[in-house]
Design a protein around this motif. Structure first.
Motif, PDB file in Angstrom:
ATOM      1  N   ASP A  10      -6.884  -2.216   5.518  1.00  0.00           N
ATOM      2  CA  ASP A  10      -7.340  -0.834   5.392  1.00  0.00           C
ATOM      3  C   ASP A  10      -8.468  -0.511   6.362  1.00  0.00           C
ATOM      4  O   ASP A  10      -8.620   0.636   6.781  1.00  0.00           O
ATOM      5  CB  ASP A  10      -7.806  -0.576   3.957  1.00  0.00           C
ATOM      6  N   GLU A  11      -9.268  -1.546   6.756  1.00  0.00           N
ATOM      7  CA  GLU A  11     -10.425  -1.243   7.584  1.00  0.00           C
ATOM      8  C   GLU A  11     -10.083  -0.999   9.052  1.00  0.00           C
ATOM      9  O   GLU A  11     -10.938  -0.617   9.844  1.00  0.00           O
ATOM     10  CB  GLU A  11     -11.464  -2.379   7.480  1.00  0.00           C
ATOM     11  N   LEU A  12      -8.821  -1.214   9.426  1.00  0.00           N
ATOM     12  CA  LEU A  12      -8.432  -0.930  10.800  1.00  0.00           C
ATOM     13  C   LEU A  12      -8.449   0.576  11.052  1.00  0.00           C
ATOM     14  O   LEU A  12      -8.105   1.361  10.175  1.00  0.00           O
ATOM     15  CB  LEU A  12      -7.026  -1.460  11.090  1.00  0.00           C
ATOM     16  N   PRO A  13      -8.834   0.981  12.282  1.00  0.00           N
ATOM     17  CA  PRO A  13      -8.749   2.406  12.622  1.00  0.00           C
ATOM     18  C   PRO A  13      -7.332   2.920  12.431  1.00  0.00           C
ATOM     19  O   PRO A  13      -6.357   2.189  12.626  1.00  0.00           O
ATOM     20  CB  PRO A  13      -9.157   2.427  14.105  1.00  0.00           C
ATOM     21  N   GLU A  14      -7.191   4.182  12.048  1.00  0.00           N
ATOM     22  CA  GLU A  14      -5.881   4.751  11.734  1.00  0.00           C
ATOM     23  C   GLU A  14      -4.913   4.631  12.904  1.00  0.00           C
ATOM     24  O   GLU A  14      -3.733   4.311  12.709  1.00  0.00           O
ATOM     25  CB  GLU A  14      -6.042   6.219  11.333  1.00  0.00           C
TER      26      GLU A  14
ATOM     27  N   LEU B  40       0.241  -0.753  14.957  1.00  0.00           N
ATOM     28  CA  LEU B  40       0.613  -2.047  14.406  1.00  0.00           C
ATOM     29  C   LEU B  40       1.836  -1.914  13.498  1.00  0.00           C
ATOM     30  O   LEU B  40       2.738  -2.746  13.524  1.00  0.00           O
ATOM     31  CB  LEU B  40      -0.563  -2.638  13.636  1.00  0.00           C
ATOM     32  N   GLN B  41       1.890  -0.856  12.715  1.00  0.00           N
ATOM     33  CA  GLN B  41       3.042  -0.599  11.858  1.00  0.00           C
ATOM     34  C   GLN B  41       4.302  -0.458  12.704  1.00  0.00           C
ATOM     35  O   GLN B  41       5.376  -0.951  12.345  1.00  0.00           O
ATOM     36  CB  GLN B  41       2.817   0.672  11.029  1.00  0.00           C
ATOM     37  N   HIS B  42       4.150   0.202  13.858  1.00  0.00           N
ATOM     38  CA  HIS B  42       5.290   0.370  14.761  1.00  0.00           C
ATOM     39  C   HIS B  42       5.803  -0.981  15.238  1.00  0.00           C
ATOM     40  O   HIS B  42       7.009  -1.254  15.200  1.00  0.00           O
ATOM     41  CB  HIS B  42       4.880   1.219  15.964  1.00  0.00           C
ATOM     42  N   TYR B  43       4.883  -1.846  15.679  1.00  0.00           N
ATOM     43  CA  TYR B  43       5.305  -3.148  16.165  1.00  0.00           C
ATOM     44  C   TYR B  43       5.915  -3.989  15.063  1.00  0.00           C
ATOM     45  O   TYR B  43       6.905  -4.683  15.266  1.00  0.00           O
ATOM     46  CB  TYR B  43       4.121  -3.891  16.803  1.00  0.00           C
ATOM     47  N   GLN B  44       5.329  -3.916  13.870  1.00  0.00           N
ATOM     48  CA  GLN B  44       5.840  -4.715  12.762  1.00  0.00           C
ATOM     49  C   GLN B  44       7.236  -4.288  12.341  1.00  0.00           C
ATOM     50  O   GLN B  44       8.107  -5.108  12.082  1.00  0.00           O
ATOM     51  CB  GLN B  44       4.888  -4.619  11.563  1.00  0.00           C
TER      52      GLN B  44
ATOM     53  N   LEU C  12      -6.916  -3.642  19.739  1.00  0.00           N
ATOM     54  CA  LEU C  12      -8.352  -3.358  19.642  1.00  0.00           C
ATOM     55  C   LEU C  12      -9.093  -3.629  20.946  1.00  0.00           C
ATOM     56  O   LEU C  12     -10.313  -3.489  21.012  1.00  0.00           O
ATOM     57  CB  LEU C  12      -8.974  -4.191  18.511  1.00  0.00           C
ATOM     58  N   GLY C  13      -8.355  -4.009  21.994  1.00  0.00           N
ATOM     59  CA  GLY C  13      -8.973  -4.251  23.292  1.00  0.00           C
ATOM     60  C   GLY C  13      -9.637  -5.607  23.416  1.00  0.00           C
ATOM     61  O   GLY C  13     -10.468  -5.815  24.306  1.00  0.00           O
ATOM     62  N   LYS C  14      -9.262  -6.556  22.532  1.00  0.00           N
ATOM     63  CA  LYS C  14      -9.849  -7.892  22.578  1.00  0.00           C
ATOM     64  C   LYS C  14      -9.040  -8.804  23.495  1.00  0.00           C
ATOM     65  O   LYS C  14      -7.833  -8.642  23.656  1.00  0.00           O
ATOM     66  CB  LYS C  14      -9.890  -8.517  21.171  1.00  0.00           C
TER      67      LYS C  14
END
Length: 291
Positions: free
Chosen positions: A5-9, A15-19, A51-53
């Protein structure tokens, strides 16, 4: 897979798209890419990249680190510039070099960008293989590229190069090998570390079916058992890590389609090791399984 939940929207949506569309095992296999031992590895890597990491893939040789990097590049539909690290790598190998060229009849000095500059300017992935093979004094050149600045002053042109959107860095490391050096803390702290273990069991079985010429399930099961025994032998210190390489196992599988399995194992796996006792141990396993 649950999205934190703490991930930016915006990150959660991507991420939902990739999953849901691309990171299932079936999709990865169809792309001929990396088959993860668990979905968390893929999820965590994608999350970090979104997240750019920077991510550092850490694991034994032949576990599929480069294949995983290529798979991530495919998932993001990003080209990937690569660096194969060695003790000879220098600033020119990373950033580029100057050369003489002609504009009409006039001779000019032209800068040819290297993989780091190319990836930054094009906003694509940069893959640094065996990053701990490079000399410790070389890599600090790109520290600014790897942190929040995402920029570097090109020493060959004195221009400040700032990475375009989409630029990400993936590196891979094999620890404890001859010629490698420990990463200094300043460099290591610029990465999210993701352990890449050997795949085993049913996943390895599917990988063999997908990526080799073997079709006989009985023989494939024997190679899966051999791989498990080799991984255990590495953990017990009986053979070097190279002996459990999945890459070498797949080579043996391909060879076994055309020559006896024991000889295929000798050529692809055992003969790569330096110690007689290690080679004898592997061939003893091969004799037992493929008698």
């Amino acid at each position: 897979m649950q999205i934190k939940d703490e991930l930016p929207e915006s990150i959660k949506e991507q991420l939902q798209h990739y999953q849901t569309n691309t990171t299932t095992y079936t999709a990865l296999i169809r792309k001929g890419g990396y088959m993860p031992p668990n979905k968390e590895i893929v999820t965590d890597a994608i999350t970090a990249l979104l997240l750019g990491k920077n991510i550092l893939l850490k694991g034994p040789t032949g576990a599929g680190k480069t294949k995983f990097a290529e798979t991530l590049s495919n998932l993001f539909q990003q080209p990937m510039f690569s660096i194969n690290s060695s003790v000879d790598i220098d600033a020119e190998s990373l950033l580029g070099f100057k050369t003489l060229n002609y504009e009409g009849e006039k001779q000019v000095i032209e800068f040819i960008p290297g993989p780091v500059i190319n990836a930054m300017e094009h906003g694509t992935f940069l893959y640094i293989d065996e990053i701990n093979m490079a000399k410790p004094e070389t890599l600090p050149i790109i520290n600014g590229v790897l942190d929040y600045r995402r920029s570097i002053t090109n020493p060959f042109t004195n221009e400040i190069v700032t990475a375009s959107t989409g630029f990400n860095v993936i590196a891979a490391i094999n620890e404890g090998y001859v010629g490698t050096v420990p990463l200094n803390e300043a460099l290591k702290n610029r990465f999210i570390v993701i352990e890449i273990p050997y795949i085993q069991g049913e996943q390895l079985k599917q990988l063999i079916f997908r990526n080799t010429q073997l079709t006989d399930e009985t023989v494939v099961d024997l190679f899966v058992k051999l791989s498990n025994d080799l991984i255990q032998a590495v953990a017990q210190g009986k053979i070097a890590e190279d002996g459990a390489s999945i890459r070498a196992l797949l080579d043996a599988c391909d060879l076994s389609k055309h020559i006896p399995a024991r000889r295929a194992i000798q050529r692809a796996i055992a003969d790569k090791l330096d110690e007689d006792r290690e080679r004898e141990f592997i061939m003893s396993l091969a004799e037992t399984l493929f008698s």
